[in-house]
Design a protein around this motif. Sequence first.
Motif, PDB file in Angstrom:
ATOM      1  N   GLU A  15      25.880 -49.610 -24.060  1.00  0.00           N
ATOM      2  CA  GLU A  15      24.930 -48.713 -23.401  1.00  0.00           C
ATOM      3  C   GLU A  15      25.390 -47.257 -23.440  1.00  0.00           C
ATOM      4  N   PHE A  16      26.682 -47.031 -23.660  1.00  0.00           N
ATOM      5  CA  PHE A  16      27.229 -45.686 -23.678  1.00  0.00           C
ATOM      6  C   PHE A  16      27.044 -44.982 -25.023  1.00  0.00           C
ATOM      7  N   PHE A  17      26.647 -45.718 -26.070  1.00  0.00           N
ATOM      8  CA  PHE A  17      26.615 -45.184 -27.428  1.00  0.00           C
ATOM      9  C   PHE A  17      25.276 -44.527 -27.756  1.00  0.00           C
ATOM     10  N   ALA A  18      25.340 -43.340 -28.335  1.00  0.00           N
ATOM     11  CA  ALA A  18      24.140 -42.698 -28.874  1.00  0.00           C
ATOM     12  C   ALA A  18      23.740 -43.432 -30.149  1.00  0.00           C
ATOM     13  N   VAL A  65      26.000 -42.547 -33.082  1.00  0.00           N
ATOM     14  CA  VAL A  65      27.426 -42.588 -32.783  1.00  0.00           C
ATOM     15  C   VAL A  65      28.253 -42.811 -34.054  1.00  0.00           C
ATOM     16  N   LYS A  69      24.738 -46.646 -34.388  1.00  0.00           N
ATOM     17  CA  LYS A  69      24.949 -47.595 -33.306  1.00  0.00           C
ATOM     18  C   LYS A  69      24.960 -49.038 -33.791  1.00  0.00           C
ATOM     19  N   PHE A 106      30.892 -36.325 -26.217  1.00  0.00           N
ATOM     20  CA  PHE A 106      29.688 -36.783 -25.534  1.00  0.00           C
ATOM     21  C   PHE A 106      28.560 -35.769 -25.702  1.00  0.00           C
ATOM     22  N   GLN A 128      25.956 -39.547 -23.519  1.00  0.00           N
ATOM     23  CA  GLN A 128      26.215 -40.655 -24.446  1.00  0.00           C
ATOM     24  C   GLN A 128      27.317 -40.276 -25.421  1.00  0.00           C
TER      25      GLN A 128
END
Length: 155
Positions: free
Chosen positions: A43-46, A49, A68, A128, A132
Amino acid sequence: MSEAGTTTDPSSASASASASASAGNIALASRLLSSLGSEEVFEFFADDVVFEYPYAPSLGMPDRLEGKATVVSHIRSLLAQLTGLTVRNIHSYSVAGDPDTVFSEYEGEALTRNGGTYQQIYMSKMLFRDGQLVLLRELWNPMKVIEAAGGTATV
């Protein structure tokens, strides 16, 4: 000049906003690292990424993963080889003038499929954007991976 008749230093307001963003990203990095080993981490990844592992080619692994879907697939394949991954002793630091960049050091430990123990000390640079992760550049000791897989790490 403000309504109260005092002046407001724009650089002070900017420094305060930067410090706030920096603190937020440090907390975000800690939450991300604490959730490694669970699906929550994704959930933290753009969507765009990028993961970079400069030492991975010494193990025949790619040094850069983009997007991602690619990163999630890679992490899932790594986690399938480990049981009970825990990340602890997380220490994160911001960079003066760049609140979106966080440097972290942390330790990871897990059991391997062959019954070995994987223990590693990591250093990472995280970038970040809008809450994200867009870049993780992670440094780790390839010899620890070899040892955990049952090989010998002699030089």
